[in-house]
Enzyme design. Sequence first.
Site, PDB file in Angstrom:
ATOM      1  N   SER A  11       0.824  -1.213   0.000  1.00 31.57           N
ATOM      2  CA  SER A  11       0.000   0.000   0.000  1.00 31.57           C
ATOM      3  C   SER A  11       0.862   1.269   0.000  1.00 31.57           C
ATOM      4  O   SER A  11       0.499   2.262  -0.648  1.00 31.57           O
ATOM      5  CB  SER A  11      -0.990  -0.001   1.163  1.00 31.57           C
ATOM      6  N   ASN A  12       2.008   1.253   0.666  1.00 35.49           N
ATOM      7  CA  ASN A  12       2.900   2.416   0.600  1.00 35.49           C
ATOM      8  C   ASN A  12       3.528   2.537  -0.788  1.00 35.49           C
ATOM      9  O   ASN A  12       3.717   3.636  -1.296  1.00 35.49           O
ATOM     10  CB  ASN A  12       3.987   2.351   1.681  1.00 35.49           C
ATOM     11  N   ARG A  57      23.292 -13.780   3.807  1.00 39.78           N
ATOM     12  CA  ARG A  57      22.527 -12.538   3.718  1.00 39.78           C
ATOM     13  C   ARG A  57      23.382 -11.432   3.095  1.00 39.78           C
ATOM     14  O   ARG A  57      22.883 -10.586   2.364  1.00 39.78           O
ATOM     15  CB  ARG A  57      22.043 -12.107   5.111  1.00 39.78           C
ATOM     16  N   MET A  82      10.650  -6.038   5.184  1.00 38.73           N
ATOM     17  CA  MET A  82      10.842  -6.623   6.512  1.00 38.73           C
ATOM     18  C   MET A  82      12.108  -7.476   6.614  1.00 38.73           C
ATOM     19  O   MET A  82      12.073  -8.605   7.079  1.00 38.73           O
ATOM     20  CB  MET A  82       9.613  -7.440   6.893  1.00 38.73           C
ATOM     21  N   ASN A  99      12.869   4.670   5.363  1.00 42.66           N
ATOM     22  CA  ASN A  99      11.895   3.669   5.779  1.00 42.66           C
ATOM     23  C   ASN A  99      10.734   4.371   6.471  1.00 42.66           C
ATOM     24  O   ASN A  99      10.879   5.483   6.978  1.00 42.66           O
ATOM     25  CB  ASN A  99      12.562   2.690   6.760  1.00 42.66           C
ATOM     26  N   HIS A 101       7.814   3.927   9.577  1.00 39.59           N
ATOM     27  CA  HIS A 101       7.611   3.215  10.840  1.00 39.59           C
ATOM     28  C   HIS A 101       6.334   3.753  11.460  1.00 39.59           C
ATOM     29  O   HIS A 101       6.121   4.962  11.484  1.00 39.59           O
ATOM     30  CB  HIS A 101       8.813   3.444  11.764  1.00 39.59           C
ATOM     31  N   ASP A 133      19.821   2.961   9.151  1.00 39.71           N
ATOM     32  CA  ASP A 133      21.227   2.718   9.447  1.00 39.71           C
ATOM     33  C   ASP A 133      21.366   1.250   9.851  1.00 39.71           C
ATOM     34  O   ASP A 133      20.440   0.467   9.651  1.00 39.71           O
ATOM     35  CB  ASP A 133      21.764   3.698  10.500  1.00 39.71           C
ATOM     36  N   GLY A 135      21.305  -0.156  12.705  1.00 42.34           N
ATOM     37  CA  GLY A 135      20.528  -0.574  13.867  1.00 42.34           C
ATOM     38  C   GLY A 135      19.095  -0.890  13.485  1.00 42.34           C
ATOM     39  O   GLY A 135      18.726  -0.872  12.308  1.00 42.34           O
ATOM     40  N   ASP A 137      15.666   0.507  13.504  1.00 39.23           N
ATOM     41  CA  ASP A 137      14.907   1.759  13.631  1.00 39.23           C
ATOM     42  C   ASP A 137      15.660   2.817  14.435  1.00 39.23           C
ATOM     43  O   ASP A 137      15.070   3.562  15.211  1.00 39.23           O
ATOM     44  CB  ASP A 137      13.525   1.494  14.242  1.00 39.23           C
TER      45      ASP A 137
END
Length: 182
Positions: A11-12, A57, A82, A99, A101, A133, A135, A137
Amino acid sequence: MIGVLVSGEGSNLQALIGAGLPITCVASNKPGIRALERADAAGIATEVFDAADYESREARDVALAEWLQSRGVELVVCAGYMHLFRKPFFDYYGGRIVNTHSAPLPEFPGAHPIEDVLAAGVSETAATVHYVDEGIDTGPVIRAETVPVYPGDDVETLRERVKAVEHRLLPEVVRELGVAVR
């Protein structure tokens, strides 16, 4: 040019497409999702980068970054993506990844912000757009807009109100950043 990363409904992504932003490609970590159908319908190139198809990964992140780079992507927008990036992805796109949130940061980081907001009993949450970055969020907030939490809210009702704000806020921020990264 903008590359959008997705993992679900999209949707975004649809809000970004509807805003007429210069999206050159859409990538996902999952095959067969609705977001890829939305991109296909808009005539945008898509590709799937499933971590299971790579030796690590890190290898997947390099393949993803090189694919984005080959399509001229200057700004990466995570729209419901995700998966956390490993260091190699930041070697390509560090400082140029944003991103959304669905809670204020740094107060409510993580994968379940709506649930966390409701559990905390606070009177408002936020649609937040931030830089990504290494981390979870923890990147600098670019812009946030508050969304009230009503006494009868559950996860779905609150999520829908936050999404409505995200669908407006994300394209606005991306449009502004698109000018800045050129």
